[in-house]
Design a protein around this motif. Structure first.
Motif, PDB file in Angstrom:
ATOM      1  N   UNK A 102       0.807  -1.347  -0.090  1.00 53.99           N
ATOM      2  CA  UNK A 102      -0.030   0.268   0.135  1.00 53.99           C
ATOM      3  C   UNK A 102       0.814   1.163  -0.113  1.00 53.99           C
ATOM      4  N   UNK A 103       1.970   1.162   0.857  1.00 52.66           N
ATOM      5  CA  UNK A 103       2.792   2.438   0.904  1.00 52.66           C
ATOM      6  C   UNK A 103       3.682   2.522  -0.507  1.00 52.66           C
ATOM      7  N   UNK A 104       3.855   1.549  -1.173  1.00 51.58           N
ATOM      8  CA  UNK A 104       4.360   1.611  -2.481  1.00 51.58           C
ATOM      9  C   UNK A 104       3.490   2.261  -3.415  1.00 51.58           C
ATOM     10  N   UNK A 105       2.302   1.634  -3.419  1.00 51.46           N
ATOM     11  CA  UNK A 105       1.500   2.281  -4.440  1.00 51.46           C
ATOM     12  C   UNK A 105       1.095   3.616  -4.266  1.00 51.46           C
ATOM     13  N   UNK A 106       1.079   4.059  -2.963  1.00 51.26           N
ATOM     14  CA  UNK A 106       0.714   5.635  -2.629  1.00 51.26           C
ATOM     15  C   UNK A 106       2.071   6.330  -3.146  1.00 51.26           C
ATOM     16  N   UNK A 107       3.142   5.819  -2.962  1.00 55.87           N
ATOM     17  CA  UNK A 107       4.308   6.452  -3.260  1.00 55.87           C
ATOM     18  C   UNK A 107       4.457   6.928  -4.839  1.00 55.87           C
ATOM     19  N   UNK A 108       4.089   5.812  -5.729  1.00 60.99           N
ATOM     20  CA  UNK A 108       4.037   5.919  -6.818  1.00 60.99           C
ATOM     21  C   UNK A 108       3.014   6.542  -7.645  1.00 60.99           C
ATOM     22  N   UNK A 109       1.835   6.290  -7.182  1.00 64.94           N
ATOM     23  CA  UNK A 109       0.617   6.940  -7.858  1.00 64.94           C
ATOM     24  C   UNK A 109      -0.245   7.797  -7.171  1.00 64.94           C
ATOM     25  N   UNK A 110       0.094   8.498  -6.157  1.00 65.20           N
ATOM     26  CA  UNK A 110      -0.892   8.956  -5.363  1.00 65.20           C
ATOM     27  C   UNK A 110      -1.380  10.333  -5.776  1.00 65.20           C
ATOM     28  N   UNK A 111      -0.600  11.304  -6.774  1.00 68.82           N
ATOM     29  CA  UNK A 111      -0.934  12.290  -7.216  1.00 68.82           C
ATOM     30  C   UNK A 111      -0.213  12.338  -8.852  1.00 68.82           C
ATOM     31  N   UNK A 112      -0.698  13.177  -9.530  1.00 67.85           N
ATOM     32  CA  UNK A 112      -0.312  13.456 -10.884  1.00 67.85           C
ATOM     33  C   UNK A 112       1.159  13.879 -10.782  1.00 67.85           C
ATOM     34  N   UNK A 113       1.797  14.484  -9.807  1.00 71.61           N
ATOM     35  CA  UNK A 113       3.175  14.564  -9.796  1.00 71.61           C
ATOM     36  C   UNK A 113       3.947  13.485  -9.506  1.00 71.61           C
ATOM     37  N   UNK A 114       3.158  12.546  -8.442  1.00 74.46           N
ATOM     38  CA  UNK A 114       3.886  11.410  -8.225  1.00 74.46           C
ATOM     39  C   UNK A 114       4.068  10.328  -9.468  1.00 74.46           C
ATOM     40  N   UNK A 115       2.851  10.456 -10.323  1.00 76.69           N
ATOM     41  CA  UNK A 115       2.998   9.532 -11.522  1.00 76.69           C
ATOM     42  C   UNK A 115       3.927  10.246 -12.349  1.00 76.69           C
ATOM     43  N   UNK A 116       4.238  11.435 -12.470  1.00 76.39           N
ATOM     44  CA  UNK A 116       5.053  11.989 -13.552  1.00 76.39           C
ATOM     45  C   UNK A 116       6.474  11.551 -12.966  1.00 76.39           C
ATOM     46  N   UNK A 117       6.865  11.528 -11.646  1.00 73.45           N
ATOM     47  CA  UNK A 117       8.112  11.337 -10.921  1.00 73.45           C
ATOM     48  C   UNK A 117       8.462   9.677 -11.408  1.00 73.45           C
ATOM     49  N   UNK A 118       7.424   8.934 -11.274  1.00 74.24           N
ATOM     50  CA  UNK A 118       7.509   7.441 -11.549  1.00 74.24           C
ATOM     51  C   UNK A 118       7.932   7.393 -12.966  1.00 74.24           C
ATOM     52  N   UNK A 119       7.022   8.003 -13.799  1.00 76.30           N
ATOM     53  CA  UNK A 119       7.483   7.826 -15.234  1.00 76.30           C
ATOM     54  C   UNK A 119       8.885   8.242 -15.438  1.00 76.30           C
ATOM     55  N   UNK A 120       9.377   9.401 -15.038  1.00 76.12           N
ATOM     56  CA  UNK A 120      10.661   9.951 -15.412  1.00 76.12           C
ATOM     57  C   UNK A 120      11.621   8.905 -14.410  1.00 76.12           C
ATOM     58  N   UNK A 121      11.337   8.387 -13.534  1.00 77.30           N
ATOM     59  CA  UNK A 121      12.386   7.269 -12.791  1.00 77.30           C
ATOM     60  C   UNK A 121      12.547   5.950 -13.924  1.00 77.30           C
ATOM     61  N   UNK A 122      11.155   5.594 -14.362  1.00 79.48           N
ATOM     62  CA  UNK A 122      11.536   4.493 -15.306  1.00 79.48           C
ATOM     63  C   UNK A 122      12.136   4.845 -16.621  1.00 79.48           C
TER      64      UNK A 122
END
Length: 264
Positions: free
Chosen positions: A58-78
């Motif tokens: 749950x903490x991992x999903x919250x970290x990666x997808x909790x907001x548009x900015x978090x999703x953007x950072x996840x995409x950049x990290x990938x």
């Protein structure tokens, strides 16, 4: 003729199981690293909390997808991970061309059997998978580490904290810190102390919620309440708030009141 690796039949189900397994490990790893640095900011060892396994996902999903900015950072990290993989593959390819003949001569001089040559080729075939996993976990580590520290710093400040405010009421004879309702100026008596006295003295007189100090709940795990006084953003600096641990006595003599984070 040189021995070649046997061709294995393509199995879509096997590939799917492998991807799901890697994804599960990556999500657990990300959640664990995030919480390690989050609680580590407050000087709390994550391993002492005995948190349930699913909480890390749950903490991992919250970290990666909790907001548009978090999703953007996840995409950049990938994207960074993929770029690192490509650059590593190209570097290995260049090194392979440079050292192909010397390595081939070296293996011939060693007089390896066909089975030993197969084992070496099999290990070499795993190199791509190892590189992919290393880059993936490296990027997830730094992403979780940075966000864990940032979230802990946010929650330590009274103005930005998302943690609930807490009120604890307990029997006076069992309390080593706290204010009496009818005698707010009287400190707890019959208390013995070991360690830094200034830490204890600094808490006396500040047990009640008063602007800007608000007591907040960090964790309620393993039969203990972890609470701390939130910091004022204006003069927080690099300070870390002290964490008080209240054990659950099991006598039913303690009242715990949780309030929304922004109720004050």
């Amino acid at each position: 003729m040189s021995a070649s690796l046997p061709q294995e039949p393509f199995s879509p189900l096997g590939k799917l199981v492998s991807v799901i397994g890697l994804l599960a490990i990556a999500l657990y790893f990300t959640g664990w690293i995030y919480r390690w640095f989050y609680f580590g900011f407050f000087q709390v060892d994550l391993t002492t909390l005995n948190l349930p396994l699913e909480s890390f996902y749950i903490a991992s999903f919250s970290l990666l997808f909790r907001s548009p900015w978090a999703i953007l950072k996840t995409i950049i990290a990938i994207g960074v991970a993929i770029l690192g993989m490509v650059m590593t593959f190209k570097a290995i390819a260049i090194l392979g061309r440079l050292f192909h003949q010397p390595l081939q001569k070296a293996t011939q001089r060693l007089g390896l059997t066909a089975n030993q040559n197969y084992q070496l080729q099999f290990l070499a075939s795993l190199l791509d998978e190892v590189i992919i996993v290393l880059w993936l976990f490296l990027v997830l580590y730094f992403l979780a580490r940075g966000q864990g520290y940032a979230d802990a710093r946010r929650d330590a400040l009274n103005e930005t904290s998302t943690l609930p405010a807490i009120t604890i009421a307990m029997k006076g004879e069992d309390a080593v810190i706290g204010r009496k309702l009818d005698k707010l100026l009287e400190n707890p008596s019959s208390v013995r102390i070991f360690g830094d006295r200034t830490r204890y003295d600094g808490l006396l007189g500040n047990e009640l919620n008063q602007n800007p100090t608000i007591w907040r709940l960090l964790s309620d795990a393993n039969g203990h309440l972890y609470v701390f006084p939130s910091l004022n953003a204006k003069n927080a600096g690099n300070r870390v708030p002290p964490v008080l641990i209240f054990p659950d006595s099991g006598k039913g003599d303690r009242l715990t009141i949780l309030s929304p984070a922004k109720s004050f």
